[in-house]
Design an enzyme around this catalytic site. Structure first.
Site: not given
Lengths: 224, 224
Positions: B147, B183
């Site tokens: 990610s 993130k």
DNA sequence: CTTGACAATGGACACTTGTTCACCTAAACA
DNA sequence: TGTTTAGGTGAACAAGTGTCCATTGTCAAG
């Protein structure tokens, strides 16, 4: 590393030249040896004729908050670095903690137990945030250029290099045309070794001589 | 552990349980204090009634190559970690030097000056190869998944995280669905903050609550 | 049964190393 | 001109520490 480093924030009480020298030596010593120097070792280094000369400076350094010591116990220093420029105000650049020398040119190799030559700055990696021990001797190089992008190493990354002989597949710091660059070291079964850039647009191969390889890259560190 | 071991596999020269304990203590001590323990401090730790008990173990550890010492000098250890499983045979996995805790789940935060809870291993980064000081508290997380590839952070990389409040643009370690992931933290002028994956194929946005963000990623370390 | 690693006790010795006291010089204050 | 601060010399002491010798006990291998 830019030429002018306005980063020298003097959070700490200013040190006199002599005090700075002593402090630097202590840090350096620990860096190279993995343990702290004794008073007498510092004395010798500076050719003082009395250990008390050292004591005076240590007291000063302690009073100014640069170091801490455990009274009466041997070789128990603790350095209080300016505590990472409180990278709170300056949300860019490396935010750090551990101190490792950044070499500009390491053509001469890295001398053991000698003041590093060619040190152009220091990399302070948060890694150090953790405590750690030592294996001194490694140094860091900042990547310039994009010859290693295929190995996911980008311009600006700091590469930790350990001086030792490379083996096939290692990424090495190599001296090519007077410049230290990163290359992949290839040596297949019996054949002569060569260097290779890790960028498909640089299909270059480089020959090797005794002095080319300065060390093996062991880690990439990128400050976020 | 097992009763019958024909010929134990010797990674480095095998250490007996006791020797391993001593070695671990020495490493730990240095990790926490920044300097090495004295023989008598080790003695006390293990409640030996004689310093010679320690001497015996140190001699053994030295003979087996686990440590080095400077004869006669105080607190001068040098630890020879298995020097990265000679990461030549096993070209994956970290090759290392500095010791920083790798947390599996850091939901509870990282306790200061206490044995780390939730520690699932140790990252030994060559960074430490250099000497260092300390600022304990940060920890490392190994990246799983892709990610963050657009931020050039890949699966297997170790990310050094420092527990603190994030700011716009920081890459953070966040607890999502019971899993710690990386993130990008976004918080534009006045608007509520949110998290975002750095992979164009993951156009996901994540909401935030008080307990989500565990810390800010400060560096990426990739063992080569 | 013997030999040899492994673990530990106890006590002592001697070098390492931090610390202190007395005293001196030079520059900076004020 | 006296005072303070930085920097040093010299010598000596004492605590911190590494090291060694003599012994004891356990346990697995030969």
């Amino acid at each position: 590393m830019d030429t002018c480093s306005p980063k020298q924030v003097l959070t700490m009480k200013d040190l006199t030249t002599r005090q700075q020298e002593i402090l630097t030596f202590i840090e350096h010593y620990e860096w190279r040896n993995g343990y702290w120097p004794s008073i007498r070792e510092i004395q010798e280094k500076f050719s003082f004729k009395s250990t008390n000369a050292v004591m005076g400076h240590l007291r000063a350094l302690e009073k100014k908050g640069s170091i801490e010591r455990i009274p009466g116990q041997a070789r128990t220093f603790r350095i209080n670095r300016p505590d990472a420029p409180e990278m709170n105000e300056i949300p860019d650049e490396a935010t750090e903690v551990v101190d490792i020398p950044v070499m500009g040119d390491i053509a001469a190799g890295y001398p053991d137990r000698v003041e590093p030559a060619g040190e152009i700055g220091r990399l302070q990696v948060d890694i150090a945030s953790a405590g750690y021990s030592s294996r001194r001797r490694s140094f860091a190089l900042q990547v310039r250029g994009d010859s290693m992008v295929d190995a996911e190493i980008y311009e600006g990354d700091m590469v930790v290099v350990e001086p030792r002989d490379p083996r096939d597949g290692d990424i090495v710091a190599a001296l090519i045309d007077g410049e230290t660059t990163l290359k992949r070291y290839i040596q297949k079964h019996g054949e002569p070794p060569y260097l290779k850039a890790e960028n498909k647009f640089y299909p270059e191969l480089y020959p090797i001589n005794e002095l080319t390889v300065q060390g093996v890259a062991k880690a990439v560190v990128r400050s976020l």
